[in-house]
Motif scaffolding. Structure first.
Motif, mmCIF file in Angstrom:
data_model
loop_
_atom_site.group_PDB
_atom_site.id
_atom_site.type_symbol
_atom_site.label_atom_id
_atom_site.label_comp_id
_atom_site.label_asym_id
_atom_site.label_seq_id
_atom_site.Cartn_x
_atom_site.Cartn_y
_atom_site.Cartn_z
ATOM 1 N N GLU A 198 -4.963 4.876 -10.163
ATOM 2 C CA GLU A 198 -5.272 3.986 -11.291
ATOM 3 C C GLU A 198 -4.190 2.950 -11.554
ATOM 4 N N ASP A 199 -3.071 3.024 -10.847
ATOM 5 C CA ASP A 199 -2.050 1.985 -10.932
ATOM 6 C C ASP A 199 -2.381 0.798 -10.021
ATOM 7 N N THR A 200 -3.408 0.939 -9.224
ATOM 8 C CA THR A 200 -3.798 -0.146 -8.328
ATOM 9 C C THR A 200 -4.183 -1.387 -9.117
ATOM 10 N N ALA A 201 -3.541 -2.493 -8.818
ATOM 11 C CA ALA A 201 -3.766 -3.744 -9.551
ATOM 12 C C ALA A 201 -2.918 -4.848 -8.923
ATOM 13 N N VAL A 202 -3.174 -6.059 -9.372
ATOM 14 C CA VAL A 202 -2.244 -7.147 -9.100
ATOM 15 C C VAL A 202 -1.226 -7.158 -10.237
ATOM 16 N N TYR A 203 0.031 -7.143 -9.881
ATOM 17 C CA TYR A 203 1.108 -7.100 -10.868
ATOM 18 C C TYR A 203 1.731 -8.490 -10.997
ATOM 19 N N TYR A 204 1.908 -8.901 -12.251
ATOM 20 C CA TYR A 204 2.408 -10.237 -12.544
ATOM 21 C C TYR A 204 3.708 -10.159 -13.340
ATOM 22 N N CYS A 205 4.625 -11.009 -12.991
ATOM 23 C CA CYS A 205 5.855 -11.197 -13.743
ATOM 24 C C CYS A 205 5.610 -12.268 -14.810
ATOM 25 N N ASN A 206 6.140 -12.032 -16.004
ATOM 26 C CA ASN A 206 5.947 -12.967 -17.114
ATOM 27 C C ASN A 206 7.268 -13.217 -17.835
ATOM 28 N N LEU A 252 0.859 -1.192 0.000
ATOM 29 C CA LEU A 252 0.000 0.000 0.000
ATOM 30 C C LEU A 252 0.893 1.240 0.000
ATOM 31 N N VAL A 253 0.604 2.161 -0.897
ATOM 32 C CA VAL A 253 1.396 3.389 -0.996
ATOM 33 C C VAL A 253 0.462 4.553 -1.297
ATOM 34 N N GLN A 254 0.827 5.727 -0.842
ATOM 35 C CA GLN A 254 0.019 6.908 -1.106
ATOM 36 C C GLN A 254 0.264 7.408 -2.527
ATOM 37 N N PRO A 255 -0.704 8.112 -3.090
ATOM 38 C CA PRO A 255 -0.484 8.715 -4.411
ATOM 39 C C PRO A 255 0.773 9.583 -4.421
ATOM 40 N N GLY A 256 1.531 9.445 -5.504
ATOM 41 C CA GLY A 256 2.800 10.159 -5.608
ATOM 42 C C GLY A 256 3.980 9.389 -5.070
ATOM 43 N N GLY A 257 3.719 8.297 -4.396
ATOM 44 C CA GLY A 257 4.780 7.500 -3.804
ATOM 45 C C GLY A 257 5.422 6.540 -4.795
ATOM 46 N N SER A 258 6.346 5.733 -4.284
ATOM 47 C CA SER A 258 7.104 4.797 -5.112
ATOM 48 C C SER A 258 7.077 3.403 -4.514
ATOM 49 N N LEU A 259 7.200 2.432 -5.390
ATOM 50 C CA LEU A 259 7.383 1.038 -5.008
ATOM 51 C C LEU A 259 8.325 0.395 -6.009
ATOM 52 N N ARG A 260 9.027 -0.632 -5.552
ATOM 53 C CA ARG A 260 9.885 -1.401 -6.445
ATOM 54 C C ARG A 260 9.475 -2.860 -6.366
ATOM 55 N N TYR A 284 5.571 -18.292 -18.993
ATOM 56 C CA TYR A 284 5.462 -18.566 -17.565
ATOM 57 C C TYR A 284 4.971 -17.328 -16.829
ATOM 58 N N TRP A 285 4.223 -17.568 -15.752
ATOM 59 C CA TRP A 285 3.658 -16.484 -14.943
ATOM 60 C C TRP A 285 4.000 -16.663 -13.474
ATOM 61 N N GLY A 286 4.165 -15.548 -12.800
ATOM 62 C CA GLY A 286 4.259 -15.552 -11.352
ATOM 63 C C GLY A 286 2.882 -15.545 -10.739
ATOM 64 N N GLN A 287 2.846 -15.565 -9.409
ATOM 65 C CA GLN A 287 1.565 -15.638 -8.704
ATOM 66 C C GLN A 287 0.929 -14.275 -8.518
ATOM 67 N N GLY A 288 1.687 -13.218 -8.745
ATOM 68 C CA GLY A 288 1.159 -11.864 -8.639
ATOM 69 C C GLY A 288 1.430 -11.240 -7.285
ATOM 70 N N THR A 289 1.529 -9.922 -7.290
ATOM 71 C CA THR A 289 1.690 -9.156 -6.050
ATOM 72 C C THR A 289 0.782 -7.932 -6.118
ATOM 73 N N GLN A 290 0.096 -7.660 -5.022
ATOM 74 C CA GLN A 290 -0.896 -6.575 -5.001
ATOM 75 C C GLN A 290 -0.210 -5.233 -4.796
ATOM 76 N N VAL A 291 -0.578 -4.282 -5.625
ATOM 77 C CA VAL A 291 -0.168 -2.884 -5.455
ATOM 78 C C VAL A 291 -1.434 -2.053 -5.281
ATOM 79 N N THR A 292 -1.504 -1.340 -4.177
ATOM 80 C CA THR A 292 -2.650 -0.483 -3.897
ATOM 81 C C THR A 292 -2.162 0.932 -3.668
ATOM 82 N N VAL A 293 -2.696 1.863 -4.461
ATOM 83 C CA VAL A 293 -2.323 3.267 -4.349
ATOM 84 C C VAL A 293 -3.543 4.018 -3.824
#
Length: 116
Positions: A88-96, A10-18, A105-114
Motif C-alpha cells: 500500500e506504499d506503492t505510489a508516485v512520491y513527490y518532493c514539495n 521496485l522493492v519487495q514487501p518488508g524492504g527499504s528505499l531511500r 514548489y513541486w518535483g516531478q515525482g519518483t515511482q515507488v513500487t512495493v
C-alpha cells in the motif's frame, strides 16, 4: 527553481528505499519541506514534513515508525528513509517546498513500487 527526486524503484514487501530530493533556485532553509505521494486513482497525500533542521517533523499515521524524513540545509537536500515497506506504499512520491509566504514548489515525482 528545481526539485529533483531520486531513489525510487521496485522493492519487495518488508524492504527499504531511500528517496532524495535535491533543491535549487530558492533559499532552502526558509522552506518547509515535505514528501507527498499519489497512488493510482487516489488523491495526493501528505506523507511527511520537516519544518527545519533539528526541528519538528510530522508523519501521516500510516507511515509512523517506518518512514523518517531528514534534511540537510547545507546541501539543500531532503530525504525520506522508508523501511518495512508495504504494497500500500506503492505510489508516485513527490518532493514539495512551501514557504510561509505561500510559494509552493513541486518535483516531478519518483515511482515507488512495493511488490513481490
Amino acid at each position: 527553481v528545481q526539485l529533483v527526486e531520486s531513489g525510487g524503484g521496485l522493492v519487495q514487501p518488508g524492504g527499504s528505499l531511500r528517496l532524495s530530493c535535491a533543491a535549487s533556485g530558492f533559499t532552502f532553509g526558509n522552506y518547509v519541506m515535505s514528501w507527498y505521494r499519489q497512488a493510482p486513482g487516489k488523491e495526493r497525500e501528505l506523507v511527511a514534513t520537516s519544518i527545519s533542521v533539528g526541528g519538528s517533523t510530522n508523519y501521516v499515521d500510516s507511515v509512523k515508525g517506518r518512514f523518517t524524513i531528514s534534511r540537510d540545509n547545507a546541501k539543500n537536500t531532503v530525504s525520506l528513509q522508508m523501511n518495512s515497506l508495504k504494497p500500500e506504499d506503492t505510489a508516485v512520491y513527490y518532493c514539495n517546498a512551501r514557504s510561509i509566504f505561500g510559494r509552493n514548489y513541486w518535483g516531478q515525482g519518483t515511482q515507488v513500487t512495493v511488490s513481490s
